[in-house]
Design a protein around this motif. Structure first.
Motif, PDB file in Angstrom:
ATOM      1  N   ALA A  98      46.004  22.499  15.680  1.00 40.53           N
ATOM      2  CA  ALA A  98      44.611  22.928  15.790  1.00 40.53           C
ATOM      3  C   ALA A  98      43.983  22.405  17.078  1.00 40.53           C
ATOM      4  N   LEU A  99      44.217  21.146  17.375  1.00 39.36           N
ATOM      5  CA  LEU A  99      43.658  20.570  18.603  1.00 39.36           C
ATOM      6  C   LEU A  99      44.141  21.336  19.831  1.00 39.36           C
ATOM      7  N   ALA A 100      45.425  21.647  19.879  1.00 41.48           N
ATOM      8  CA  ALA A 100      45.977  22.389  21.019  1.00 41.48           C
ATOM      9  C   ALA A 100      45.365  23.784  21.108  1.00 41.48           C
ATOM     10  N   THR A 101      45.205  24.445  19.972  1.00 41.71           N
ATOM     11  CA  THR A 101      44.618  25.792  19.955  1.00 41.71           C
ATOM     12  C   THR A 101      43.196  25.771  20.488  1.00 41.71           C
ATOM     13  N   TYR A 102      42.379  24.871  19.969  1.00 37.73           N
ATOM     14  CA  TYR A 102      40.972  24.834  20.379  1.00 37.73           C
ATOM     15  C   TYR A 102      40.829  24.405  21.836  1.00 37.73           C
ATOM     16  N   ARG A 103      41.640  23.448  22.263  1.00 39.75           N
ATOM     17  CA  ARG A 103      41.583  23.033  23.676  1.00 39.75           C
ATOM     18  C   ARG A 103      42.006  24.164  24.598  1.00 39.75           C
ATOM     19  N   SER A 104      43.022  24.941  24.188  1.00 40.08           N
ATOM     20  CA  SER A 104      43.476  26.057  25.029  1.00 40.08           C
ATOM     21  C   SER A 104      42.402  27.141  25.141  1.00 40.08           C
ATOM     22  N   ALA A 105      41.469  27.143  24.178  1.00 38.60           N
ATOM     23  CA  ALA A 105      40.365  28.105  24.198  1.00 38.60           C
ATOM     24  C   ALA A 105      39.120  27.525  24.867  1.00 38.60           C
ATOM     25  N   GLY A 106      39.253  26.353  25.480  1.00 40.56           N
ATOM     26  CA  GLY A 106      38.158  25.798  26.265  1.00 40.56           C
ATOM     27  C   GLY A 106      37.331  24.718  25.600  1.00 40.56           C
ATOM     28  N   ALA A 107      37.665  24.324  24.371  1.00 43.14           N
ATOM     29  CA  ALA A 107      36.889  23.280  23.688  1.00 43.14           C
ATOM     30  C   ALA A 107      37.199  21.913  24.282  1.00 43.14           C
ATOM     31  N   GLY A 108      36.192  21.064  24.298  1.00 43.85           N
ATOM     32  CA  GLY A 108      36.354  19.692  24.761  1.00 43.85           C
ATOM     33  C   GLY A 108      36.027  18.719  23.651  1.00 43.85           C
ATOM     34  N   ASP A 109      36.545  17.534  23.757  1.00 52.61           N
ATOM     35  CA  ASP A 109      36.315  16.491  22.767  1.00 52.61           C
ATOM     36  C   ASP A 109      34.905  15.941  22.933  1.00 52.61           C
ATOM     37  N   ASP A 110      34.166  15.903  21.830  1.00 47.22           N
ATOM     38  CA  ASP A 110      32.794  15.412  21.844  1.00 47.22           C
ATOM     39  C   ASP A 110      32.696  14.015  21.244  1.00 47.22           C
ATOM     40  N   GLY A 111      33.829  13.378  21.033  1.00 51.76           N
ATOM     41  CA  GLY A 111      33.829  12.023  20.477  1.00 51.76           C
ATOM     42  C   GLY A 111      34.170  12.020  19.004  1.00 51.76           C
ATOM     43  N   ARG A 112      34.311  10.852  18.456  1.00 47.76           N
ATOM     44  CA  ARG A 112      34.669  10.688  17.048  1.00 47.76           C
ATOM     45  C   ARG A 112      33.429  10.753  16.172  1.00 47.76           C
ATOM     46  N   PHE A 113      33.636  11.213  14.942  1.00 46.05           N
ATOM     47  CA  PHE A 113      32.548  11.187  13.974  1.00 46.05           C
ATOM     48  C   PHE A 113      33.155  11.040  12.586  1.00 46.05           C
ATOM     49  N   ALA A 114      32.354  10.588  11.674  1.00 49.12           N
ATOM     50  CA  ALA A 114      32.782  10.456  10.283  1.00 49.12           C
ATOM     51  C   ALA A 114      32.238  11.636   9.499  1.00 49.12           C
ATOM     52  N   MET A 115      33.048  12.152   8.600  1.00 48.32           N
ATOM     53  CA  MET A 115      32.611  13.243   7.738  1.00 48.32           C
ATOM     54  C   MET A 115      32.485  12.694   6.322  1.00 48.32           C
ATOM     55  N   LEU A 116      31.297  12.800   5.779  1.00 51.17           N
ATOM     56  CA  LEU A 116      31.022  12.319   4.437  1.00 51.17           C
ATOM     57  C   LEU A 116      30.806  13.525   3.530  1.00 51.17           C
ATOM     58  N   VAL A 117      31.254  13.437   2.300  1.00 52.47           N
ATOM     59  CA  VAL A 117      31.254  14.584   1.396  1.00 52.47           C
ATOM     60  C   VAL A 117      30.647  14.205   0.049  1.00 52.47           C
ATOM     61  N   TRP A 118      29.854  15.096  -0.506  1.00 49.08           N
ATOM     62  CA  TRP A 118      29.386  14.988  -1.887  1.00 49.08           C
ATOM     63  C   TRP A 118      30.257  15.937  -2.708  1.00 49.08           C
ATOM     64  N   GLU A 119      31.017  15.430  -3.633  1.00 49.65           N
ATOM     65  CA  GLU A 119      31.879  16.252  -4.488  1.00 49.65           C
ATOM     66  C   GLU A 119      31.112  16.599  -5.767  1.00 49.65           C
ATOM     67  N   PHE A 120      31.137  17.875  -6.135  1.00 45.69           N
ATOM     68  CA  PHE A 120      30.403  18.323  -7.302  1.00 45.69           C
ATOM     69  C   PHE A 120      31.312  18.751  -8.457  1.00 45.69           C
ATOM     70  N   GLY A 121      32.581  18.456  -8.368  1.00 48.69           N
ATOM     71  CA  GLY A 121      33.494  18.798  -9.462  1.00 48.69           C
ATOM     72  C   GLY A 121      34.029  20.207  -9.348  1.00 48.69           C
TER      73      GLY A 121
END
Length: 140
Positions: free
Chosen positions: A113-136
């Motif tokens: 995925a990283l290679a695909t998006y970079r080949s399409a011109g995307a750049g790294d915007d830094g690290r982030f945490a993804m938090l999720v609320w699970e509803f079952g």
């Protein structure tokens, strides 16, 4: 390869083999009815070979941005540039819709995925945490 925007439930259901789980007709209809939701499907010889879905998000002080929600290419069609072409088609659509950017969340170890998006011109915007609320399981 032909990339087209899905506009019918039939198209979304016909691409069901590309999704993580079987699609539901009522969810496909709801997806199409939702403002800002888009799915582009790549066809090879009339067969759905891949898709990219996006969600346009709007905020009063920022304007619109496009979230690349999901990208998938069927195994027999991988490594042919279909993922890159789908990503660029969504970029073009985001620009047409006057979005100020397009973004995607990717797991750090997903090299394909990283290679695909970079080949399409995307750049790294830094690290982030993804938090999720699970509803079952009731939502699925």
């Amino acid at each position: 390869m032909d990339i087209r925007r899905a506009t019918t439930v039939t198209e979304l259901l016909a691409a069901g083999h590309l999704y993580d789980a079987p699609p539901r007709e009522e969810w496909a209809a709801r997806f199409l009815a939702a403002d800002g939701h888009v799915m582009l499907i790549a066809y090879v010889d009339g067969t759905p070979a891949g898709f990219v879905s996006g969600i346009e998000m709007l905020h009063p002080d920022k304007g619109a941005e496009m979230c690349l929600y999901e990208l998938a290419v069927d195994e027999p069609f991988r490594r042919r540039g279909i993922g890159r072409a789908l990503t660029l088609a969504l970029v073009d659509l985001a620009r047409e819709r006057e979005c100020y950017d397009q973004w995607v969340g990717v797991e750090e170890d997903n090299e394909a995925a990283l290679a695909t998006y970079r080949s399409a011109g995307a750049g790294d915007d830094g690290r982030f945490a993804m938090l999720v609320w699970e509803f079952g399981d009731g939502a699925r």
